[in-house]
Design an enzyme around this catalytic site. Structure first.
Site: not given
Length: 309
Positions: A24, A73, A110, A245, A268
């Site tokens: 990221s 999460k 997501d 994924l 993914g």
């Protein structure tokens, strides 16, 4: 050219533990540079018992937005001032946006990230049959995405019966087409038929949400493993789509086997790029974020210099 960081530079980042491996920062910093925003995006490790304090501190220093990855999460959802309807339904948050009255608003991008490559392919998924491998946190977002896609049948294959039943129970009110499949350990008898094998033979879409086949520095053989047995792989229809994924390695053992059978194979990485782009739109208020730059930066991180794409 990397922009300079000054006293005016704003902060964004990703929270996780561990988080040093995240793609990221590369993705978002490439986008921020192209947009001309004086922001920097950092990987921010946070222990579970310090998560609330970390969120308060980041709010205090005017952090513009956060992504959230494993293992936080679900825990972070309980620390938000408000949740989007989707995040509330899933009980999981991967994107935090500053709330105008203080604190954070939790969302889940997501689902949008998962759907992007399926919708880009132009296939009609309405009424189609899907099989989901695994019953962890990612499976919940995938099920929500498949409901939105209009799949008529969604079958969940999990090896942990208790986790599978808990996921089914929590999703039944909004995913009535969701059913359970028994998934036995890989068999040494190739002629043995299983419920999963029969489901795969009728599936238009198969999604792997398990970590089986993910490259691991501590386990050299991990990348060669496949979540499906040889007899289960043989059941895949050539016209089906197999979506893993995992994106390290590229391709995974599952996707290599699926492609050899003539299946469409998706990993993914595009989901990662698209969920990040959706988050950046919320933080910045800019709709036209540079997705291509984010994708190129992620690919560059996955491909060391001299190895090619």
């Amino acid at each position: 050219m990397t922009p300079s960081i000054s006293g005016h530079t704003a902060l964004a980042g990703v929270l996780g533990n561990p988080v040093h491996h995240s793609l990221s920062p590369a993705m978002h910093n490439a986008a921020l540079e192209e947009l001309g925003l004086d922001w920097v995006y950092l990987a921010l490790p946070a222990a579970a018992d310090q998560l609330e304090a970390v969120l308060r501190g980041l709010e205090a220093v005017d952090c513009r937005g956060l992504n959230v990855t494993l293992p936080h999460k679900q825990a972070v959802a309980g620390l938000c001032r408000t949740l989007s309807p989707l995040a509330e339904r899933l009980g999981a948050v991967n994107t935090l946006v500053r709330h105008p009255q203080g604190g954070w608003r939790g969302d889940n991008t997501d689902v949008a990230g998962f759907l992007a490559p399926l919708r880009a392919g132009g296939r009609d998924w309405q009424g189609k049959r899907a099989v989901v491998l695994g019953c962890g946190g990612s499976a919940r977002a995938v099920v929500a995405a498949l409901v939105e896609l209009g799949c008529g049948s969604i079958e969940l294959a999990g090896r942990n019966a208790a986790k599978q039943e808990a996921l089914l129970a929590s999703c039944r009110c909004w995913a009535p087409q969701l059913e359970a499949l028994t998934w036995q350990p890989q068999t040494t008898q190739p002629c043995q038929s299983t419920g999963l094998e029969s489901a795969l033979a009728e599936a238009s879409l198969v999604v792997n949400t398990t970590p089986v086949g993910m490259a691991s520095a501590s386990d050299p053989g991990a990348a060669s493993r496949c979540p499906l047995s040889p007899v289960e792989l043989e059941a895949l229809p050539p016209q089906s789509c197999v979506y893993d994924l995992i994106y390290t390695p590229r391709p995974t053992a599952l996707l290599a086997a699926a492609a050899a059978r003539g299946c469409e194979a998706l990993d993914g990485l595009e989901m990662l790029v698209q969920q990040g782009a959706a988050a950046l739109r919320q933080w910045s208020g800019i709709d036209a974020v540079p997705v291509a730059a984010m994708r190129a930066a992620a690919l560059a991180q996955l491909s060391p210099p001299g190895t090619g794409p």
